[in-house]
Scaffold this motif. Structure first.
Motif, short mmCIF file in Angstrom:
data_model
loop_
_atom_site.label_atom_id
_atom_site.label_comp_id
_atom_site.label_asym_id
_atom_site.label_seq_id
_atom_site.Cartn_x
_atom_site.Cartn_y
_atom_site.Cartn_z
N ASP A 93 0.83 -1.21 0.00
CA ASP A 93 0.00 0.00 0.00
C ASP A 93 0.87 1.26 0.00
O ASP A 93 0.56 2.24 -0.68
CB ASP A 93 -0.93 0.01 1.21
N GLU A 94 1.95 1.21 0.77
CA GLU A 94 2.87 2.36 0.82
C GLU A 94 3.53 2.59 -0.53
O GLU A 94 3.69 3.72 -0.98
CB GLU A 94 3.94 2.12 1.90
N ILE A 95 3.90 1.49 -1.21
CA ILE A 95 4.52 1.60 -2.54
C ILE A 95 3.56 2.24 -3.53
O ILE A 95 3.92 3.12 -4.32
CB ILE A 95 4.98 0.21 -3.04
N LYS A 96 2.29 1.80 -3.51
CA LYS A 96 1.28 2.40 -4.39
C LYS A 96 1.14 3.90 -4.10
O LYS A 96 1.01 4.72 -5.01
CB LYS A 96 -0.07 1.72 -4.21
N PHE A 97 1.17 4.22 -2.81
CA PHE A 97 1.05 5.62 -2.40
C PHE A 97 2.23 6.44 -2.94
O PHE A 97 2.05 7.54 -3.48
CB PHE A 97 1.01 5.68 -0.87
N LEU A 98 3.44 5.90 -2.83
CA LEU A 98 4.63 6.60 -3.30
C LEU A 98 4.66 6.72 -4.82
O LEU A 98 5.14 7.72 -5.37
CB LEU A 98 5.89 5.89 -2.80
N LEU A 99 4.15 5.71 -5.52
CA LEU A 99 4.06 5.80 -6.98
C LEU A 99 3.09 6.89 -7.40
O LEU A 99 3.29 7.57 -8.41
CB LEU A 99 3.62 4.45 -7.56
N ASN A 100 2.04 7.06 -6.63
CA ASN A 100 1.03 8.07 -6.94
C ASN A 100 1.51 9.48 -6.60
O ASN A 100 1.27 10.43 -7.34
CB ASN A 100 -0.26 7.75 -6.19
N LYS A 101 2.25 9.61 -5.47
CA LYS A 101 2.63 10.93 -4.98
C LYS A 101 3.99 11.40 -5.49
O LYS A 101 4.26 12.60 -5.52
CB LYS A 101 2.67 10.91 -3.44
N GLY A 102 4.87 10.44 -5.86
CA GLY A 102 6.24 10.83 -6.17
C GLY A 102 6.99 11.12 -4.89
O GLY A 102 6.65 10.60 -3.81
N ASP A 103 8.03 11.93 -4.95
CA ASP A 103 8.77 12.27 -3.73
C ASP A 103 7.89 13.11 -2.80
O ASP A 103 7.19 14.03 -3.24
CB ASP A 103 10.05 13.03 -4.08
N LEU A 104 7.94 12.79 -1.51
CA LEU A 104 7.06 13.41 -0.53
C LEU A 104 7.56 14.79 -0.14
O LEU A 104 8.76 15.00 0.06
CB LEU A 104 6.94 12.51 0.71
N THR A 105 6.62 15.73 -0.01
CA THR A 105 6.96 17.08 0.44
C THR A 105 6.12 17.49 1.65
O THR A 105 6.55 18.30 2.46
CB THR A 105 6.73 18.09 -0.71
N ASP A 106 4.91 16.94 1.77
CA ASP A 106 4.04 17.27 2.89
C ASP A 106 4.61 16.68 4.18
O ASP A 106 5.00 15.51 4.22
CB ASP A 106 2.64 16.71 2.63
N GLN A 107 4.66 17.47 5.22
CA GLN A 107 5.29 17.03 6.46
C GLN A 107 4.56 15.84 7.08
O GLN A 107 5.19 14.93 7.62
CB GLN A 107 5.33 18.19 7.48
#
Length: 691
Positions: A93-107
């Motif tokens: 689930d985390e991998i899908k989330f990262l694929l959707n969001k790209g690199d994280l910026t929100d704290q």
């Protein structure tokens, strides 16, 4: 150009993720399989390398640490355990989330990412998720149950035409309030002046402050069948409940006066000030909140391509559909002119367009396997959450359907499976007491049946009590107490819009939606749904679906001055009758080839003036064990039909499923023969109670 490569990487990565999930399901049943462990390791390695190459740095870092765990498993330094599999499913689930969001910026995203990374590193070192990382439903473990109350701000902004689709937003709000303690805020600033007011439009929007112990999925399930017809956001505001103080009331008042919705961030600040909240929640609570938040932010993955861009396939199918219409016009022109050369060319164009049509639709069909992983995951997660043992068996995953059908089919199937897991399958102790195995079974079977595809979802649970259904239907005035209905007919009452399943048998109850909505969604893709059940033995729900939505082979017929198309796939025979045969018929039954055949006069169905035709034509149609004759004035011949959807004013018409433009430019309606059969069996046509 780089964006194109990134999009391609995401697409290929999702294939890797699907393979990863499939391997995890297999590994759960064979924890010693070296081949499966290698397969999982390779999928993670591919994700790590591609992520670094295309700038998905958090994804690359995350899969690197996950890969380290399975590297230890490969080298026999760690064992495969249920905890490891559950952790890896959460990681997917985390991998899908990262694929959707790209690199994280929100704290907030970064904090959640850091907590998950710490969990993975701890597992790599100790081989255990520990008390903080375990899920509430882990078998045999004492943990903080996921029943702690949380407060959410739910913003529900429906489209103006929501009411025209048969949806009552007030019922959705009632279902929300049934989940816990809620406070609704209605905004009316979009209501126009009286001259511009349209009675069939919806102009209101709502926000709901809801305190509940239900999961985020339960909240979103309320809106499962209107998610494409509204803007919806669900934000967690705080742990526990809230008090409606003057600060919150002022915030609501300001929002109404400024004609703008309350912002979740502003509400959080107020609650932080008014409530003494602890600086940090327990690991279990925090991980649960992170999972809920990610599921809320992560968009559902739609079928985006079939090796080429999906939009290109849609464009191809549309062009082929238009070509078929032009070819029909050419044939009409050639017949009028009577030129043999033009007739020959028209016939060649017809053959080529038919071949092109078949090839185009073969390209647009995709196997159901693309969506089955989501169903497997639902059954697995729900069964663990509810403490049930369930084996999910799939047969026919390679069956192909139009991708548009599959996308519209997913939500109804998820609802049906959720009912099977939650209400159909009993708890292990109850199953043993009933003489069953403690492990329940759900079977998903897809197969071809003529020009249709049948999907059966069967469980071996408690089944449905037919008498309970009958008594409820009588109490609601849906049937007379003296009605003599078969068990199947009684079960089909579940699909009636006036039949509330929530307060009847639990087997078919749902949160926020009912089986009538499931039937409606299936009908929108020209499908059907039926139900069979045996008390104590289980329930089977069957879906009958067309292979495609756009083009069908039809038979063009004439009724009065209008032309209609009957799908050839449903036709058994065609008879030419003598008008005297019909005059001698009794109760709309005619004897053909020594067999009594019920029939309907399509002039009655379409409210045309009754007129005796010298040699009426009867088209015999069949659906399952039912046969019916359709009496028409004339059969004009076979016709390759491009089916166009009906507008909103005709969408609810009971006996037509679409329209087609004929070669001469006129419009013909496509008759839904299955619906005609159903209406005839319930007495809604032939002048009995026709609408």
């Amino acid at each position: 150009m780089m964006d194109k490569f990134k999009a391609k990487f995401v697409e290929e990565s999702l294939d890797n993720v699907n393979d990863l999930e499939e391997s995890l399901f297999a590994l759960e049943n064979d924890m010693q399989s070296k081949d499966l462990i290698e397969r999982i390791f390779r999928a993670m390695h591919s994700l790590k390398g591609g992520g670094a190459m295309f700038g998905f740095n958090h994804l690359s870092e995350f899969t690197h640490h996950l890969e380290n765990i399975f590297d230890k498993v490969r080298n026999d330094k760690l064992e495969v355990t249920p905890d490891l599999i559950s952790l890896t499913f959460s990681a997917v689930d985390e991998i899908k989330f990262l694929l959707n969001k790209g690199d994280l910026t929100d704290q907030e995203d970064l904090d959640a990412y850091g907590r998950f990374m710490a969990k993975i590193q701890a597992f790599s070192e100790s081989g255990s998720v520990g008390p903080q990382a375990s899920t509430p439903a882990a078998a045999g473990k004492e943990e903080t149950p996921e029943t702690d109350e949380k407060t959410y701000l739910i913003s529900f902004v429906p489209q103006e035409d929501l009411l025209q689709n048969g949806t009552n937003p007030l019922f959705l709000l009632d279902d929300l309030h049934a989940l816990g303690d809620g406070h609704s805020i209605v905004y009316t600033h979009k209501i126009p002046s009286f001259e511009l007011f349209e009675a069939e439009n919806n102009y209101c929007l709502w926000q709901v402050l809801l305190t509940t112990s239900e999961s985020l999925n339960e909240i979103k399930d309320v809106f499962i069948f209107v998610e494409d017809e509204c803007d919806l956001s669900v934000d967690e505001i705080c742990q526990g409940s809230f008090e409606m103080d003057s600060g919150i009331e002022k915030l609501i008042s300001n929002a109404r006066n400024s004609n703008s919705l309350i912002k979740a961030s502003d509400l959080k600040v107020l609650l932080d000030k008014s409530q003494s909240r602890k600086g940090a929640t327990s690991g279990t609570d925090q991980s649960g909140a992170d999972a809920a938040r990610k599921k809320a932010q992560l968009k559902e993955h739609k079928i985006s391509s079939i090796r080429v861009a999906s939009l290109k396939i849609d464009e191809l199918v549309n062009l082929v559909s238009e070509l078929v219409t032009v070819q029909a016009q050419l044939s009409v022109y050639a017949e009028k002119k009577g030129d043999t050369d033009i007739l020959g060319l028209a016939e060649n164009v017809q053959k080529l367009s038919r071949q092109l049509r078949d090839n185009a639709f073969e390209i647009s069909l995709i196997p159901m396997q693309s969506e089955l992983m989501r169903f497997q995951r639902l059954v697995r997660d729900l069964s663990k959450e509810l403490g049930k043992e369930i084996e999910f068996v799939i047969e026919g995953g390679d069956i192909e359907l139009d991708k548009n059908i599959i996308e519209h089919l997913t939500d109804p199937l998820l609802h049906i499976l959720r009912n099977s897991v939650d209400h159909g399958i009993e708890m292990p102790d109850d199953r043993v007491a009933a003489g069953k195995s403690p492990k329940g079974n759900i079977y998903f079977k897809a197969y071809h049946a003529g020009a249709s595809v049948l999907i059966e979802v069967t469980d071996d649970g408690r089944g449905i009590n037919v008498e309970d259904i009958r008594e409820k239907a009588i109490a609601k005035g849906l049937i007379e107490e003296s009605s003599d209905l078969s068990s199947k007919e009684i079960l089909n009452l579940i699909f009636m819009s006036g039949f509330s399943t929530r307060d009847t048998v639990s087997d078919v109850s749902g949160r926020g939606v009912g089986m009538d909505v499931v039937r409606k969604k299936i009908s929108e893709i020209r499908g059907e749904v039926t139900i069979d059940s045996e008390l104590g033995q289980g329930t089977t729900i069957t879906l009958r679906l067309p292979l495609t939505l756009s083009i069908i082979d039809g038979l063009l017929v004439k009724v009065a001055e209008n032309k209609y198309v009957v799908p050839i796939a449903s036709i058994e025979k065609i008879f030419a009758l003598d008008s005297a045969d019909l005059k001698d018929s009794f109760n709309k039954v005619v004897v053909i080839e020594d067999e009594q055949i019920p029939y309907v006069d399509m002039r009655n169905v379409f409210k045309e003036e009754k007129l005796d035709v010298e040699t009426p034509q009867m088209i015999m149609v069949r659906h399952e064990e039912k046969r019916l004759g359709l009496l028409v004035d004339e059969v004009l011949g076979e016709y390759q039909t491009v089916v166009k959807p009906l507008g909103r004013y005709l969408k609810s018409h009971e006996v037509v499923s679409g329209a087609s433009i004929l070669g001469d430019g006129t419009i013909s309606m496509v008759i839904d023969t299955n619906r005609v059969l159903q209406m005839n069996s319930t007495g809604k046509i032939n002048g009995k109670s026709k609408k």
